[in-house]
Motif scaffolding. Structure first.
Motif, mmCIF file in Angstrom:
data_model
loop_
_atom_site.group_PDB
_atom_site.id
_atom_site.type_symbol
_atom_site.label_atom_id
_atom_site.label_comp_id
_atom_site.label_asym_id
_atom_site.label_seq_id
_atom_site.Cartn_x
_atom_site.Cartn_y
_atom_site.Cartn_z
ATOM 1 N N ASP A 121 6.808 -6.452 5.523
ATOM 2 C CA ASP A 121 5.897 -6.575 7.259
ATOM 3 C C ASP A 121 5.955 -5.059 7.437
ATOM 4 O O ASP A 121 6.709 -4.414 7.506
ATOM 5 C CB ASP A 121 5.997 -7.117 8.202
ATOM 6 C CG ASP A 121 5.384 -6.801 9.046
ATOM 7 O OD1 ASP A 121 4.118 -7.683 9.289
ATOM 8 O OD2 ASP A 121 5.867 -6.452 10.417
ATOM 9 N N SER A 122 4.193 -4.192 7.493
ATOM 10 C CA SER A 122 4.320 -3.217 7.354
ATOM 11 C C SER A 122 3.597 -3.027 8.619
ATOM 12 O O SER A 122 3.102 -1.445 8.717
ATOM 13 C CB SER A 122 3.454 -2.534 6.224
ATOM 14 O OG SER A 122 2.313 -3.102 6.465
ATOM 15 N N LYS A 123 2.869 -3.723 9.817
ATOM 16 C CA LYS A 123 2.140 -3.960 10.202
ATOM 17 C C LYS A 123 2.517 -2.885 11.435
ATOM 18 O O LYS A 123 1.625 -2.487 12.553
ATOM 19 C CB LYS A 123 1.502 -5.641 10.816
ATOM 20 C CG LYS A 123 0.322 -5.245 12.003
ATOM 21 C CD LYS A 123 -0.141 -6.873 12.452
ATOM 22 C CE LYS A 123 -1.521 -6.993 13.292
ATOM 23 N NZ LYS A 123 -1.158 -5.839 14.202
ATOM 24 N N LYS A 124 3.988 -3.247 12.049
ATOM 25 C CA LYS A 124 4.237 -2.541 13.220
ATOM 26 C C LYS A 124 4.098 -1.067 12.697
ATOM 27 O O LYS A 124 3.706 0.054 13.997
ATOM 28 C CB LYS A 124 5.536 -3.050 13.171
ATOM 29 C CG LYS A 124 5.361 -4.883 14.167
ATOM 30 C CD LYS A 124 7.287 -4.712 14.535
ATOM 31 C CE LYS A 124 7.714 -6.506 14.850
ATOM 32 N NZ LYS A 124 8.592 -5.872 15.565
ATOM 33 N N GLU A 126 1.924 0.670 10.770
ATOM 34 C CA GLU A 126 0.529 1.048 10.203
ATOM 35 C C GLU A 126 -0.168 0.928 12.275
ATOM 36 O O GLU A 126 -0.269 1.522 13.225
ATOM 37 C CB GLU A 126 -0.155 -0.290 9.960
ATOM 38 C CG GLU A 126 0.614 0.101 8.630
ATOM 39 C CD GLU A 126 -0.688 -0.877 8.069
ATOM 40 O OE1 GLU A 126 -2.438 -1.700 7.763
ATOM 41 O OE2 GLU A 126 -0.365 -1.490 6.622
ATOM 42 N N ASP A 127 0.108 0.311 13.357
ATOM 43 C CA ASP A 127 -0.388 -0.154 14.267
ATOM 44 C C ASP A 127 0.094 0.928 14.958
ATOM 45 O O ASP A 127 -0.972 1.723 15.695
ATOM 46 C CB ASP A 127 0.552 -1.067 14.994
ATOM 47 C CG ASP A 127 -0.534 -2.829 14.483
ATOM 48 O OD1 ASP A 127 -1.460 -2.540 14.013
ATOM 49 O OD2 ASP A 127 0.106 -3.727 15.232
ATOM 50 N N TYR A 136 -5.469 5.539 8.446
ATOM 51 C CA TYR A 136 -4.482 5.206 7.787
ATOM 52 C C TYR A 136 -5.134 5.490 7.251
ATOM 53 O O TYR A 136 -6.408 4.940 6.661
ATOM 54 C CB TYR A 136 -4.419 3.761 7.874
ATOM 55 C CG TYR A 136 -3.490 3.122 6.843
ATOM 56 C CD1 TYR A 136 -2.883 3.590 5.970
ATOM 57 C CD2 TYR A 136 -3.855 1.616 6.638
ATOM 58 C CE1 TYR A 136 -2.179 2.694 4.948
ATOM 59 C CE2 TYR A 136 -2.516 0.781 4.912
ATOM 60 C CZ TYR A 136 -2.277 1.790 4.836
ATOM 61 O OH TYR A 136 -1.426 1.131 3.719
#
Length: 376
Positions: A121-124, A126-127, A136
């Motif tokens: 997971d990379s969403k945190k 990126e956010d 980004y």
């Protein structure tokens, strides 16, 4: 927590012990970039007296870059958030025009067909960068000189000997090795005066691929900066010692990196790069190195991707990294900088061509004399 500047020794001691430490984020690279005219900052976060985060930040012309950094625990959102905010404050206090950050975060491991074997997971992350104002740069597929998004990795943890490693190669690679091995040998450069022998092979490959070559001083600075942690090697013909291919290796506690390489076009049919790739893996086994980084590829999983096709032959995994984040602090100056860089790059390429020509000719003459002495 405090955001501080670190000494080379402090930074190196911290970085080399971290699981996401890498040669881009090393004190040696800081030394190299200083010689190249960059302003270099070794920044860290201390929790009381303990260093818990660090990064090598380079700046030139107002534009700052963090390649495969910062080095920290990416599961610690509080720490990463503190580092990002502190970095922006640092950049503003130094009147930087722009910031680019390429975290060393793997978001997927793929096979050579592009199929995801494992994802993360990379969403945190990126956010978090988005909330701080960064844009980004996306899921790019092209080779990126600043920090590649795609790396070809050979994991050696489960191999006991070179025969097992070679059994993991594609059949055509094993056939090539059987054919060329009797004709070739590896020679490690003994001093900096021999660097042009390797640089010539790199230059010829760069010319073929439409890439502007580095100047010779860059290779000399690499030699000095990494010292015993770098090796400059060439594959040459046993018969007359002619250079067939060359490669620069960087040894880091986490891996060995095949950083720069090239082939002499006259001898490209001898497959010198295949020979060097196999030699490197055997050398890794002998040294106890568990991870060989064959460096960047395009993230295009088709037969037209020749670089991926070559590296795939050795049974590699493809690591996909999160990519880059950009924060422009002064849009007007940033646009002007981009226009200037286009002109300067063209001028630099012409100047390097003239300056390096004499050095390469001297190296060729020295190499001829040595070949004659060897035969005698």
């Amino acid at each position: 927590m405090n955001f501080v500047e670190l000494t080379d020794a402090e930074f190196s001691k911290f970085e080399r012990k971290q699981s996401c430490g890498n040669f881009f984020q090393s004190a040696e690279r800081a030394e190299l970039r200083r010689k190249m005219g960059w302003n270099v900052f070794l920044l860290g976060v201390k929790d009381e007296s303990k260093i818990v985060a660090g990064c090598l930040l380079m700046e030139r012309g107002g534009e700052a870059l963090v390649q495969l950094g910062p080095i920290l625990d990416y599961s610690n959102t509080k720490l990463l958030k503190f580092w990002v905010k502190s970095l922006i404050d640092f950049a503003k206090s130094h009147n930087f025009i722009a910031l680019e950050v390429f975290p060393p975060k793997v978001i997927a491991v793929r096979n050579t067909a592009g199929e995801v074997v494992e994802d993360f997971d990379s969403k945190k992350v990126e956010d978090l960068f988005a909330e701080a104002g960064f844009r980004y740069l996306g899921r790019t597929v092209e080779l990126e000189n600043k920090a590649n998004r795609w790396m070809a990795i050979k994991n050696l943890r489960d191999f006991k000997n070179i025969d097992e490693v070679r059994a993991s190669y594609k059949k055509n690679v094993r056939n090539k090795l059987r054919k060329i091995s009797p004709e070739l040998e590896v020679y490690e450069l003994k001093d900096k005066s021999e660097i042009p022998l390797l640089a010539e092979a790199v230059d010829q490959s760069n010319h073929k691929n439409g890439v502007v070559s580095r100047y010779l001083s860059y290779y000399e600075w690499m030699w000095d900066a990494w010292g015993e942690n770098t090796r400059f090697i060439v594959a040459r013909r046993r018969e007359d010692k002619a250079v067939v291919a060359g490669r620069i290796l960087i040894y880091h506690p986490n891996e060995v990196v095949s950083f720069i390489s090239g082939t002499t076009q006259r001898y490209k049919k001898l497959n010198g790069m295949t020979y060097l790739q196999d030699w490197l893996l055997e050398d890794c086994l002998e040294r106890g190195v568990k991870r060989a980084n064959f460096y960047g590829v395009d993230g295009i999983f088709t037969s037209e991707n020749k670089l991926l096709e070559f590296k795939s032959g050795f049974g590699v995994d493809i690591e996909e990294y999160i990519g880059g984040f950009r924060l422009i602090l002064n849009p007007g100056k940033y646009r002007i900088n981009n226009a200037k860089k286009s002109v300067l790059n063209a001028m630099r390429g012409a100047r390097n061509f003239v300056r390096d020509g004499a050095k390469k000719m001297r190296a060729r003459r020295t190499h001829v004399v040595r070949k004659v002495e060897t035969k005698d």
